[in-house]
Each structure stands twice: as C-alpha cells, then as structure tokens.
Design an enzyme around this catalytic site. Structure first.
Site: not given
Ligand code: ADP
Ligand code: MG
Length: 291
Positions: A38, A236, A240
């Site tokens: 991730d 994490d 995930d």
């Molecule tokens: P990653 O796979 O990098 O851990 P996530 O799957 O949690 O990321 O989120 C993917 C995308 O969704 C983020 O890059 C963001 O653009 C958007 N996003 C998710 N949660 C939020 C939030 N609380 N506020 C703003 N944008 C969010």
């Molecule tokens: Mg993460």
C-alpha cells in the site's frame, strides 16, 4: 509442532520487532515471489501536510479550507488530519458539517446548512457531475502530492495539495527485495502522478494507481493466482484489511489500524520497512522450526 520450538521462533522474531500473530497463515506463506505495498502510511510516513491551496476564482483560501475542514471532521483518514491541522493551525474558523458520509477510497460529503460539501479525489467529484478540469490553469496537476478536490453543491471551489514524505528507508528495503528476485508492486487509491513519484522513488517494479479498496483486493487475488499463491501484501489501513487477509502472507505496518493487524499474519512493531525482508526470513525460519 512442538510448543518449545514455536515459542523460540516467535520469541526471537519479537525481539527483532516482528510479531507473529497467526501461525496457521504463516504455514501457507512459502517462498514468496511477489510482494505488494500500500502507499499511504506504508511506503510513505502517512502523515501528510497541506502543501498548497488552490481556490477557484472568486473563492478565498480561507473559505476553501474552512469548507473542507467542516467535512473532514467526520473522517480519520490521514488527509483529514492534515486539513484539520492546517485549518486549526492557521486560525481558520469552521463548524463540523452535519450528515457526513464517507465513501472509502474516494472522499466524503457533508452538509453545511443547505449546502452539500464534497471533498475527495477528482474521480469522486467527476462521478457527481462536477468538472474538475476547470481549475486547470490555476493548478500544477503534475506536481508531487495527493489532491483533495472540494465542491459546494455542484460548484468546484478548489483543491488542496497534500504532501506525504516517503519513508527514508523505503528505497533500501525495496532494493533488498528486488535483489532477491521478488516482484515489487505498489497498490494505491491515489492518482497516477503522485503514485508514479512515490513508486519511482521507492524503486518498486510495478505501480498500480487509482484503485478502490475492492480493486486492491482484486489485484492481490490476481497476483496470488499468477504466482501460484506466493504473494505477500504490506498495508496499514482499515481499507487494507481484505487484501491483508487474502494475501498468502499479510504484513501489517506498525502504527496502522487495528483491523489491519487483525487481518495480518505478521505485524511489524516498528515503522521500518527493512523489517519486511526480515519478516520473510522469519516466516521461512519459523515454518522450518515448527515442522
Ligand atoms: P491510499 O490507497 O493511498 O491509502 P485511499 O484509498 O485511502 O488512499 O484514498 C484514495 C483517494 O481518495 C485519496 O488519494 C483522496 O484523493 C481520496 N480520499 C479518500 N479519503 C479522503 C478524505 N477523507 N478526504 C479527502 N480525500 C479523500
Ligand atoms: Mg495506507
């Protein structure tokens, strides 16, 4: 399996900062061929900061922050922490929005009075019929960092760039895995530009961006299939957990969500990616010992 051998194996691992949570899963984890990571919180420190504010024409930076913060009060995502910290740190007033709904991997919506505020990925806004390309001239789309887009009803009011630093030891740890001949893959919900910047710095052989949580799971299943069931996943987040459970070897990063630890066979007790190659060794060694 003799209890003594088991205790000895897990005991020395624990001293190294590697907690074996699930011996049964470990049994399945023979010679790993591919390892997926991730991004946020795993390859990066997961404590992003607001790097830039891009208000739309006629909107102030303060208003942009205030609307975003109102909705982010309903989220525990690292992006939410960053936006709230910036708003509080710069004395921007905001009241928590009502009726806040989170859409995992996309963003959030909430109400400020009669106005619907939406914060999240470009995809999330586009799906609601909001044109994010209109901010185009004001914003560097290829800059490093995640973008959180903000809309009030159907109007785009701006975007917020968040910068999350890669873990300092990431490159060394990935290089060691590459050296061992493993395929290294980064899976992320973030956009292509940010994913490429982080993935190239880390040195992973493959980068997959824009994935929803369910698509991360699909990617692990596909890798499991392709490697004959020899895939590890390091993550994490709450998001995930399904991928950690589906991998032949799930490794939870230190400091992550409880759900991630519960789903993983191994938990790292220090946030140090160099423990990942060490964990593969521990898995192999523990298995030999308990046979
Ligand atoms: P990653 O796979 O990098 O851990 P996530 O799957 O949690 O990321 O989120 C993917 C995308 O969704 C983020 O890059 C963001 O653009 C958007 N996003 C998710 N949660 C939020 C939030 N609380 N506020 C703003 N944008 C969010
Ligand atoms: Mg993460």
């Amino acid at each position: 399996a003799t209890p003594t051998a088991l205790v000895a194996g897990t005991g020395s691992a624990a001293k190294a900062g590697i907690l074996i949570r699930d011996i049964e899963t470990l049994e399945r984890a023979t010679d790993i061929k591919a390892i997926a990571f991730d991004k946020t919180g795993t390859l990066t420190a997961g404590a992003p900061e607001v790097a830039d504010l891009y208000p739309a024409d006629g909107v102030s930076a303060v208003d942009l922050l205030s609307h975003a913060a109102a909705v982010e009060t309903g989220s525990e995502h690292p992006i939410a922490n960053a936006i709230l910290a910036r708003a509080e740190g710069s004395g921007v007033a905001f009241k928590p929005a009502s009726d806040i709904r989170a859409v995992p991997g996309r963003g959030l919506t909430g109400m400020e009075g009669q106005i619907n505020i939406r914060v999240g990925s470009a995809r999330f806004l586009e799906e609601a019929g909001i044109d994010t390309t209109r901010l185009g001239k004001n914003i560097d789309l290829n800059g490093a960092g995640t973008l959180a887009w903000v809309a009030a009803d159907q109007r785009l009011i701006g975007a917020i760039r968040l910068a999350d630093a890669i873990r300092p030891e990431a490159r060394t740890a990935i290089a060691e895995l590459n050296r061992r001949g493993l395929q290294t893959i980064m899976l992320t919900g973030d956009n292509q530009a940010t994913a490429r910047a982080i993935g190239e710095m880390a040195g992973v052989s493959d980068i997959r961006a824009g994935l929803l949580p369910a698509e991360k799971l699909d990617a692990i299943r596909e890798l499991a299939h392709r490697t004959g069931g020899h895939v590890a996943f390091v993550g994490d987040g709450l998001n995930d957990a399904p991928a950690l459970a589906a991998a032949s070897l799930g490794i939870a990063m230190a400091g992550g969500a409880d759900a991630a630890r519960d789903a993983a066979a191994i938990t790292l007790m220090r946030p140090d990616l160099r423990l990942v190659p060490a964990a593969l060794d521990v898995a192999a060694k523990t298995r030999r010992t308990i046979r």
